[in-house]
Write an enzyme that holds these catalytic residues in place. Sequence first.
Site, PDB file in Angstrom:
ATOM      1  N   HIS A  53      45.485  42.647  48.418  1.00 40.03           N
ATOM      2  CA  HIS A  53      44.407  41.692  48.141  1.00 40.03           C
ATOM      3  C   HIS A  53      44.512  40.460  49.031  1.00 40.03           C
ATOM      4  CE1 HIS A  53      47.654  40.135  45.447  1.00 40.03           C
ATOM      5  NE2 HIS A  53      47.114  38.956  45.684  1.00 40.03           N
ATOM      6  N   GLU A  92      57.665  39.674  42.493  1.00 40.13           N
ATOM      7  CA  GLU A  92      57.008  39.215  43.713  1.00 40.13           C
ATOM      8  C   GLU A  92      57.832  38.167  44.452  1.00 40.13           C
ATOM      9  OE1 GLU A  92      53.970  36.101  43.172  1.00 40.13           O
ATOM     10  OE2 GLU A  92      53.805  36.908  41.157  1.00 40.13           O
ATOM     11  N   HIS A 151      46.984  33.238  50.216  1.00 38.36           N
ATOM     12  CA  HIS A 151      47.949  34.291  50.549  1.00 38.36           C
ATOM     13  C   HIS A 151      47.275  35.637  50.771  1.00 38.36           C
ATOM     14  CE1 HIS A 151      47.944  34.563  46.016  1.00 38.36           C
ATOM     15  NE2 HIS A 151      47.981  35.870  46.249  1.00 38.36           N
TER      16      HIS A 151
HETATM   17  N1  CMX Z   1      41.652  46.881  46.991  1.00 41.10           N
HETATM   18  C1  CMX Z   1      40.469  47.522  47.217  1.00 41.10           C
HETATM   19  N2  CMX Z   1      39.922  48.431  46.365  1.00 41.10           N
HETATM   20  C2  CMX Z   1      40.624  48.676  45.234  1.00 41.10           C
HETATM   21  C3  CMX Z   1      41.843  48.053  44.934  1.00 41.10           C
HETATM   22  C4  CMX Z   1      42.363  47.121  45.871  1.00 41.10           C
HETATM   23  N3  CMX Z   1      43.523  46.490  45.656  1.00 41.10           N
HETATM   24  N4  CMX Z   1      42.296  48.497  43.737  1.00 41.10           N
HETATM   25  C5  CMX Z   1      41.392  49.391  43.301  1.00 41.10           C
HETATM   26  N5  CMX Z   1      40.389  49.499  44.208  1.00 41.10           N
HETATM   27  C6  CMX Z   1      39.224  50.387  44.145  1.00 41.10           C
HETATM   28  C7  CMX Z   1      39.686  51.832  43.931  1.00 41.10           C
HETATM   29  O1  CMX Z   1      39.955  52.451  45.167  1.00 41.10           O
HETATM   30  C8  CMX Z   1      38.496  52.444  43.223  1.00 41.10           C
HETATM   31  O2  CMX Z   1      37.524  52.810  44.167  1.00 41.10           O
HETATM   32  P1  CMX Z   1      36.696  54.196  43.997  1.00 41.10           P
HETATM   33  O3  CMX Z   1      35.933  54.023  42.700  1.00 41.10           O
HETATM   34  O4  CMX Z   1      35.818  54.217  45.207  1.00 41.10           O
HETATM   35  O5  CMX Z   1      37.710  55.290  43.943  1.00 41.10           O
HETATM   36  C9  CMX Z   1      37.944  51.283  42.396  1.00 41.10           C
HETATM   37  O6  CMX Z   1      38.446  50.079  42.990  1.00 41.10           O
HETATM   38  C10 CMX Z   1      38.411  51.334  40.974  1.00 41.10           C
HETATM   39  O7  CMX Z   1      39.838  51.437  41.002  1.00 41.10           O
HETATM   40  P2  CMX Z   1      40.695  51.851  39.735  1.00 41.10           P
HETATM   41  O8  CMX Z   1      42.153  51.584  40.002  1.00 41.10           O
HETATM   42  O9  CMX Z   1      40.297  53.181  39.245  1.00 41.10           O
HETATM   43  O10 CMX Z   1      40.074  50.856  38.731  1.00 41.10           O
HETATM   44  P3  CMX Z   1      40.591  49.834  37.795  1.00 41.10           P
HETATM   45  O11 CMX Z   1      39.327  49.228  37.356  1.00 41.10           O
HETATM   46  O12 CMX Z   1      41.555  50.421  36.825  1.00 41.10           O
HETATM   47  O13 CMX Z   1      41.451  48.765  38.685  1.00 41.10           O
HETATM   48  C11 CMX Z   1      41.035  46.592  39.583  1.00 41.10           C
HETATM   49  C12 CMX Z   1      40.948  48.095  39.800  1.00 41.10           C
HETATM   50  C13 CMX Z   1      40.764  45.906  40.907  1.00 41.10           C
HETATM   51  C14 CMX Z   1      39.996  46.155  38.550  1.00 41.10           C
HETATM   52  C15 CMX Z   1      42.467  46.252  39.042  1.00 41.10           C
HETATM   53  O14 CMX Z   1      43.408  46.677  40.001  1.00 41.10           O
HETATM   54  C16 CMX Z   1      42.656  44.783  38.741  1.00 41.10           C
HETATM   55  O15 CMX Z   1      42.234  44.300  37.710  1.00 41.10           O
HETATM   56  N6  CMX Z   1      43.294  44.014  39.661  1.00 41.10           N
HETATM   57  C17 CMX Z   1      43.536  42.591  39.441  1.00 41.10           C
HETATM   58  C18 CMX Z   1      44.956  42.269  39.019  1.00 41.10           C
HETATM   59  C19 CMX Z   1      45.978  42.606  40.078  1.00 41.10           C
HETATM   60  O16 CMX Z   1      45.707  43.289  41.056  1.00 41.10           O
HETATM   61  N7  CMX Z   1      47.232  42.090  39.861  1.00 41.10           N
HETATM   62  C20 CMX Z   1      48.345  42.278  40.794  1.00 41.10           C
HETATM   63  C21 CMX Z   1      48.505  41.099  41.742  1.00 41.10           C
HETATM   64  C22 CMX Z   1      48.996  39.851  41.013  1.00 41.10           C
HETATM   65  C23 CMX Z   1      48.998  38.588  41.882  1.00 41.10           C
HETATM   66  O17 CMX Z   1      48.445  38.531  42.964  1.00 41.10           O
HETATM   67  O18 CMX Z   1      49.593  37.585  41.411  1.00 41.10           O
HETATM   68 CO    CO Z   2      48.050  37.290  44.695  1.00 41.10          CO
END
Ligand code: CMX
Ligand code: CO
Length: 152
Positions: free
Chosen positions: A96, A55, A19
């Site tokens: 993502h 979602e 997805h």
């Molecule tokens: N795509 C690309 N880059 C991303 C991003 C995304 N979705 N989310 C965060 N970033 C980037 C930010 O822009 C930031 O970059 P800079 O350092 O250059 O500014 C960096 O990653 C850190 O971002 P942050 O929000 O400050 O950092 P966190 O570590 O708090 O969070 C992440 C980032 C990815 C670790 C966190 O969003 C995460 O753990 N995601 C996984 C879980 C998730 O997204 N769940 C929802 C979807 C559920 C599903 O699909 O079922």
């Molecule tokens: Co997903």
Amino acid sequence: MSDAPAPTIPFSGLTRLDHVGIACRDLDASIEFYRRTYGFEVEHEEVNEEQGVREAMLRINGTDDGGATYLQLLEPTRPDSPVATFLDRNGEGVHHLAFGTSDVAGSAATVGARDVRVLDREPRHGTLGSRIVFLHPKDCGGVLTELVQSAG
Ligand code: CMX
Ligand code: CO
């Protein structure tokens, strides 16, 4: 030309695009956009409190391995969730990508051995009873990447 053998890249076990996750502020309005514009229908809706999302999965097509490819529309359920943070920074849009595998732990171990941070030590609960892990976007060319093992 060198006679050295090409380096062996281990097979990740990823066999399809499962997805594309899209961050939205209003799930019902987003569902309506995809229905009205493309004729896509919701196959499944769910709240995942661990991920902080409400979602909807919109099935786009079947795939060669018997799986399917979806759009996953994501509305945050709380302000400190990853999708809420993303919306605050970027507004609505692609959040993502998710690749499908029949062995999420094995795929995560293979990819994790290639200088990519795996964010989940153990697979978590995903939509439709799936098991999921996330890879850090900073190690994946700026793309937050999910690995998904479908239920059953
Ligand atoms: N795509 C690309 N880059 C991303 C991003 C995304 N979705 N989310 C965060 N970033 C980037 C930010 O822009 C930031 O970059 P800079 O350092 O250059 O500014 C960096 O990653 C850190 O971002 P942050 O929000 O400050 O950092 P966190 O570590 O708090 O969070 C992440 C980032 C990815 C670790 C966190 O969003 C995460 O753990 N995601 C996984 C879980 C998730 O997204 N769940 C929802 C979807 C559920 C599903 O699909 O079922
Ligand atoms: Co997903």
